[in-house]
Design a protein around this motif. Structure first.
Motif, short mmCIF file in Angstrom:
data_model
loop_
_atom_site.label_atom_id
_atom_site.label_comp_id
_atom_site.label_asym_id
_atom_site.label_seq_id
_atom_site.Cartn_x
_atom_site.Cartn_y
_atom_site.Cartn_z
N ASP A 9 6.10 -4.79 3.15
CA ASP A 9 6.08 -3.51 2.45
C ASP A 9 4.68 -3.18 1.93
OD1 ASP A 9 7.58 -1.20 1.20
OD2 ASP A 9 6.77 -2.15 -0.62
N VAL A 10 4.03 -4.14 1.31
CA VAL A 10 2.69 -3.90 0.78
C VAL A 10 1.70 -3.62 1.91
CG1 VAL A 10 0.74 -4.95 -0.47
CG2 VAL A 10 3.07 -5.15 -1.38
N LEU A 11 1.82 -4.34 3.01
CA LEU A 11 0.95 -4.07 4.16
C LEU A 11 1.18 -2.66 4.69
CD1 LEU A 11 -1.14 -4.86 6.30
CD2 LEU A 11 0.74 -5.92 7.60
N ALA A 12 2.42 -2.27 4.88
CA ALA A 12 2.70 -0.91 5.39
C ALA A 12 2.19 0.15 4.43
CB ALA A 12 4.20 -0.75 5.61
N ARG A 13 2.37 -0.04 3.13
CA ARG A 13 1.86 0.92 2.15
C ARG A 13 0.33 0.99 2.19
NH1 ARG A 13 5.63 2.79 -1.45
NH2 ARG A 13 7.68 1.87 -1.13
N THR A 14 -0.31 -0.15 2.37
CA THR A 14 -1.77 -0.18 2.47
C THR A 14 -2.23 0.58 3.71
OG1 THR A 14 -1.81 -2.32 1.34
CG2 THR A 14 -3.81 -1.68 2.54
N LEU A 15 -1.55 0.39 4.82
CA LEU A 15 -1.91 1.10 6.05
C LEU A 15 -1.75 2.60 5.87
CD1 LEU A 15 -0.30 -1.25 8.71
CD2 LEU A 15 -2.66 -1.23 7.84
#
Length: 141
Positions: A9-15
């Protein structure tokens, strides 16, 4: 390496926060710079541990700064448009699973060409890719 739902989730939000205007290929490239930091091979890495730790490391990804306009979306205070977030999740999933190759050639850094000037570390680094509005580097001093 264990990847949690929070990491995803954090990776997707960062992207979404860093590269939503770059399309899937640009988001994959940004995700690979994060994965390259995650996989730096060091115990207790300076970058942080796991995808969430790397993404949330202070001063690394401006979208997580509380005074950045993206922060309200990343923190959940405002909804990220569903279609845009689905694309970011797709990029995150592909890079986490390793089903897409690293287009950055091992980059651990990038910057947006829309910035007024290049970061101070650029002259000593090796450029590996220019894609959309991002330039990627490795061997940053």
């Amino acid at each position: 390496m264990t990847v949690t739902e929070r990491d995803r989730d954090v990776l997707a939000r960062t992207l979404w926060g860093e590269a939503r205007g770059e399309g899937l290929a640009g988001q994959i490239a940004v995700a690979w710079t994060i994965r390259n930091r995650v996989n730096d091979g060091k115990a207790n890495s300076w970058w942080g541990e796991g995808f969430a730790g790397v993404c949330l490391k202070a001063w690394q990804f401006s979208c997580w700064s509380q005074n950045d306009p993206n922060y309200a979306y990343l923190s959940g205070a405002k909804p990220i448009p569903a279609g845009q977030f689905a694309q970011a999740q797709k990029a995150a999933d592909q890079v986490i699973a390793g089903t897409v190759p690293d287009p950055t050639g091992g980059a651990t850094h990038y910057y947006a060409t829309t910035m007024p000037k290049a970061p101070v570390w650029v002259p000593g680094a090796k450029q590996t890719l220019k894609l959309g509005h991002h330039v990627f580097f490795k061997n940053v001093p």
